[in-house]
Design a protein around this motif. Structure first.
Motif, PDB file in Angstrom:
ATOM      1  N   ALA A  47       0.840  -1.208   0.000  1.00  0.00           N
ATOM      2  CA  ALA A  47       0.000   0.000   0.000  1.00  0.00           C
ATOM      3  C   ALA A  47       0.871   1.252   0.000  1.00  0.00           C
ATOM      4  CB  ALA A  47      -0.939  -0.004   1.203  1.00  0.00           C
ATOM      5  N   MET A  48       1.965   1.210   0.736  1.00  0.00           N
ATOM      6  CA  MET A  48       2.893   2.352   0.767  1.00  0.00           C
ATOM      7  C   MET A  48       3.562   2.557  -0.586  1.00  0.00           C
ATOM      8  SD  MET A  48       4.635   1.843   4.544  1.00  0.00           S
ATOM      9  CE  MET A  48       5.898   3.105   4.262  1.00  0.00           C
ATOM     10  N   GLU A  49       3.927   1.467  -1.256  1.00  0.00           N
ATOM     11  CA  GLU A  49       4.547   1.573  -2.588  1.00  0.00           C
ATOM     12  C   GLU A  49       3.580   2.229  -3.572  1.00  0.00           C
ATOM     13  OE1 GLU A  49       7.534   1.109  -3.688  1.00  0.00           O
ATOM     14  OE2 GLU A  49       8.345   0.360  -1.797  1.00  0.00           O
ATOM     15  N   ALA A  50       2.302   1.832  -3.488  1.00  0.00           N
ATOM     16  CA  ALA A  50       1.290   2.416  -4.375  1.00  0.00           C
ATOM     17  C   ALA A  50       1.136   3.909  -4.094  1.00  0.00           C
ATOM     18  CB  ALA A  50      -0.045   1.702  -4.200  1.00  0.00           C
ATOM     19  N   ALA A  51       1.197   4.288  -2.819  1.00  0.00           N
ATOM     20  CA  ALA A  51       1.073   5.701  -2.442  1.00  0.00           C
ATOM     21  C   ALA A  51       2.268   6.509  -2.952  1.00  0.00           C
ATOM     22  CB  ALA A  51       0.951   5.824  -0.927  1.00  0.00           C
ATOM     23  N   LYS A  52       3.446   5.943  -2.823  1.00  0.00           N
ATOM     24  CA  LYS A  52       4.647   6.632  -3.309  1.00  0.00           C
ATOM     25  C   LYS A  52       4.618   6.777  -4.827  1.00  0.00           C
ATOM     26  CE  LYS A  52       7.548   5.064   0.542  1.00  0.00           C
ATOM     27  NZ  LYS A  52       8.569   4.076   0.963  1.00  0.00           N
ATOM     28  N   LYS A  53       4.115   5.745  -5.511  1.00  0.00           N
ATOM     29  CA  LYS A  53       4.005   5.784  -6.976  1.00  0.00           C
ATOM     30  C   LYS A  53       3.069   6.909  -7.415  1.00  0.00           C
ATOM     31  CE  LYS A  53       2.824   2.763 -10.860  1.00  0.00           C
ATOM     32  NZ  LYS A  53       2.248   1.457 -11.239  1.00  0.00           N
ATOM     33  N   ALA A  54       2.038   7.166  -6.604  1.00  0.00           N
ATOM     34  CA  ALA A  54       1.074   8.229  -6.914  1.00  0.00           C
ATOM     35  C   ALA A  54       1.525   9.599  -6.400  1.00  0.00           C
ATOM     36  CB  ALA A  54      -0.287   7.872  -6.316  1.00  0.00           C
ATOM     37  N   SER A  55       2.752   9.651  -5.837  1.00  0.00           N
ATOM     38  CA  SER A  55       3.335  10.895  -5.308  1.00  0.00           C
ATOM     39  C   SER A  55       2.545  11.467  -4.129  1.00  0.00           C
ATOM     40  CB  SER A  55       3.449  11.959  -6.417  1.00  0.00           C
ATOM     41  OG  SER A  55       4.233  11.482  -7.478  1.00  0.00           O
ATOM     42  N   MET A  56       2.040  10.581  -3.270  1.00  0.00           N
ATOM     43  CA  MET A  56       1.375  11.041  -2.054  1.00  0.00           C
ATOM     44  C   MET A  56       2.390  11.736  -1.153  1.00  0.00           C
ATOM     45  SD  MET A  56      -0.534   8.837   0.966  1.00  0.00           S
ATOM     46  CE  MET A  56      -2.092   8.545   0.155  1.00  0.00           C
ATOM     47  N   PRO A  57       2.058  12.906  -0.599  1.00  0.00           N
ATOM     48  CA  PRO A  57       2.982  13.586   0.312  1.00  0.00           C
ATOM     49  C   PRO A  57       3.348  12.699   1.507  1.00  0.00           C
ATOM     50  CG  PRO A  57       1.192  15.042  -0.310  1.00  0.00           C
ATOM     51  CD  PRO A  57       0.835  13.684  -0.838  1.00  0.00           C
ATOM     52  N   ARG A  58       4.600  12.794   1.925  1.00  0.00           N
ATOM     53  CA  ARG A  58       5.114  11.933   3.003  1.00  0.00           C
ATOM     54  C   ARG A  58       4.317  12.091   4.304  1.00  0.00           C
ATOM     55  NH1 ARG A  58       9.775   9.127   3.943  1.00  0.00           N
ATOM     56  NH2 ARG A  58      10.395   8.874   6.109  1.00  0.00           N
ATOM     57  N   ASP A  59       3.946  13.341   4.650  1.00  0.00           N
ATOM     58  CA  ASP A  59       3.221  13.531   5.905  1.00  0.00           C
ATOM     59  C   ASP A  59       1.824  12.924   5.838  1.00  0.00           C
ATOM     60  OD1 ASP A  59       2.375  15.415   4.080  1.00  0.00           O
ATOM     61  OD2 ASP A  59       2.060  16.997   5.568  1.00  0.00           O
ATOM     62  N   THR A  60       1.200  12.935   4.659  1.00  0.00           N
ATOM     63  CA  THR A  60      -0.115  12.304   4.481  1.00  0.00           C
ATOM     64  C   THR A  60       0.004  10.795   4.656  1.00  0.00           C
ATOM     65  OG1 THR A  60      -0.727  14.034   2.906  1.00  0.00           O
ATOM     66  CG2 THR A  60      -2.090  12.059   2.922  1.00  0.00           C
ATOM     67  N   LEU A  61       1.054  10.224   4.067  1.00  0.00           N
ATOM     68  CA  LEU A  61       1.295   8.784   4.168  1.00  0.00           C
ATOM     69  C   LEU A  61       1.543   8.381   5.621  1.00  0.00           C
ATOM     70  CD1 LEU A  61       3.544   6.799   1.699  1.00  0.00           C
ATOM     71  CD2 LEU A  61       3.566   6.310   4.134  1.00  0.00           C
ATOM     72  N   GLU A  62       2.400   9.102   6.305  1.00  0.00           N
ATOM     73  CA  GLU A  62       2.743   8.751   7.690  1.00  0.00           C
ATOM     74  C   GLU A  62       1.546   8.912   8.622  1.00  0.00           C
ATOM     75  OE1 GLU A  62       6.172  11.100   8.629  1.00  0.00           O
ATOM     76  OE2 GLU A  62       7.537   9.758   7.550  1.00  0.00           O
ATOM     77  N   ARG A  63       0.727   9.939   8.367  1.00  0.00           N
ATOM     78  CA  ARG A  63      -0.474  10.132   9.187  1.00  0.00           C
ATOM     79  C   ARG A  63      -1.449   8.953   9.010  1.00  0.00           C
ATOM     80  NH1 ARG A  63      -3.367  13.903  11.943  1.00  0.00           N
ATOM     81  NH2 ARG A  63      -5.637  13.786  11.743  1.00  0.00           N
ATOM     82  N   ALA A  64      -1.583   8.481   7.768  1.00  0.00           N
ATOM     83  CA  ALA A  64      -2.469   7.345   7.496  1.00  0.00           C
ATOM     84  C   ALA A  64      -1.986   6.083   8.215  1.00  0.00           C
ATOM     85  CB  ALA A  64      -2.554   7.107   5.989  1.00  0.00           C
ATOM     86  N   ILE A  65      -0.667   5.870   8.227  1.00  0.00           N
ATOM     87  CA  ILE A  65      -0.111   4.700   8.928  1.00  0.00           C
ATOM     88  C   ILE A  65      -0.415   4.795  10.423  1.00  0.00           C
ATOM     89  CG2 ILE A  65       2.014   3.506   9.587  1.00  0.00           C
ATOM     90  CD1 ILE A  65       3.186   4.386   6.882  1.00  0.00           C
ATOM     91  N   LYS A  66      -0.145   5.945  11.008  1.00  0.00           N
ATOM     92  CA  LYS A  66      -0.371   6.127  12.452  1.00  0.00           C
ATOM     93  C   LYS A  66      -1.847   5.982  12.806  1.00  0.00           C
ATOM     94  CE  LYS A  66       3.634   9.119  13.283  1.00  0.00           C
ATOM     95  NZ  LYS A  66       4.090  10.499  13.544  1.00  0.00           N
ATOM     96  N   LYS A  67      -2.697   6.551  11.950  1.00  0.00           N
ATOM     97  CA  LYS A  67      -4.129   6.478  12.226  1.00  0.00           C
ATOM     98  C   LYS A  67      -4.618   5.032  12.150  1.00  0.00           C
ATOM     99  CE  LYS A  67      -8.229   9.240  11.393  1.00  0.00           C
ATOM    100  NZ  LYS A  67      -8.831  10.359  10.639  1.00  0.00           N
ATOM    101  N   GLY A  68      -4.165   4.308  11.132  1.00  0.00           N
ATOM    102  CA  GLY A  68      -4.574   2.911  10.970  1.00  0.00           C
ATOM    103  C   GLY A  68      -4.079   2.028  12.098  1.00  0.00           C
ATOM    104  N   ALA A  69      -2.895   2.330  12.597  1.00  0.00           N
ATOM    105  CA  ALA A  69      -2.304   1.528  13.675  1.00  0.00           C
ATOM    106  C   ALA A  69      -2.854   1.905  15.052  1.00  0.00           C
ATOM    107  CB  ALA A  69      -0.792   1.675  13.653  1.00  0.00           C
TER     108      ALA A  69
END
Length: 234
Positions: A47-69
């Motif tokens: 899921a993270m690889e797909a987000a990086k491929k779509a150029s998702m901002p790093r802070d958006t990605l990290e927030r999603a991980i923290k929220k999900g966990a």
């Protein structure tokens, strides 16, 4: 996959990217329920690889991980719900949702299907193949997709966009093939279970096709909708 009707339409770039980020963030949050460490959580890693491929901002990605966990704002309770039915002109459609309110989703889907026909579970999925689909890019120019498919245990492969290869698997083999492909010269950028139509509709006029595409675009734009699969010839 499953969103081929979009190819001919230029959407507002900012709105389209925003919707993509929302869908990817949900996938990350759901995957992160099983742990925030991608090295120990293969679904999160993909899921993270797909987000990086779509150029998702790093802070958006990290927030999603923290929220999900559950490390931010409490746990996230998204549920997967699947709807089946027909677009105009009896074009079969499968809609996958990730939602924190099933009643809201059901109501939205009923409204969106007014110009089509909402069916019951199994009403159209019998005419689709359910399989694993892995997008992967070669790590070197001499990487052989046919050999990689055989060695990793994929059922088939085909060319994808931007020089990537799409490996197709049995649903139960998706994770194993995803893990094996890097050993055979391919980096996995996306791995998911998808529906592929057996008998896509191809007999529409341009006007009818435009009506079906407008119907599909409206469904895809709904906040709870994650994936749309359609039996429509490209």
């Amino acid at each position: 996959m499953g969103a081929q009707w979009k190819a001919k339409h230029k959407q507002d770039a900012a709105a389209a990217k925003g919707r993509i980020f929302t869908k990817l963030a949900k996938e990350i949050m759901v995957a992160a329920r099983n742990g925030a460490d991608p090295d120990m959580n293969s679904k999160l890693r993909v899921a993270m690889e797909a987000a990086k491929k779509a150029s998702m901002p790093r802070d958006t990605l990290e927030r999603a991980i923290k929220k999900g966990a559950g490390l931010l704002d409490g746990p996230v309770n998204y549920e997967a719900v699947t709807y089946e039915g027909f677009a105009p002109y009896q074009v079969p459609v499968i809609v996958e949702c990730l939602t924190d309110n099933k009643n809201r989703s059901a109501q939205s889907i009923r409204v969106l299907f007014r110009k089509g026909q909402l069916g019951t579970s199994g009403s159209v999925s019998w005419d689709f193949k359910y399989l694993g689909a892995i997008e992967a890019s070669p790590t070197s120019p001499d990487a052989d997709p046919e050999l990689a498919a055989i060695e990793a245990g994929a059922q088939d492969f085909e060319a994808a966009d931007e020089g990537e290869t799409l490996f197709l698997t049995e649903p139960t083999d998706l994770d194993a093939v995803s893990k094996a492909l890097p050993e055979h010269g391919f980096t996995v950028t996306s791995a998911k279970l998808v529906y592929r139509p057996n008998n896509p509709v191809s007999s529409l006029t341009d006007e009818q096709r435009a009506e079906v595409e407008a119907f599909l675009d409206a469904i895809d734009a709904d906040d709870d909708v994650q994936n749309v699969y359609v039996g429509l010839a490209g």
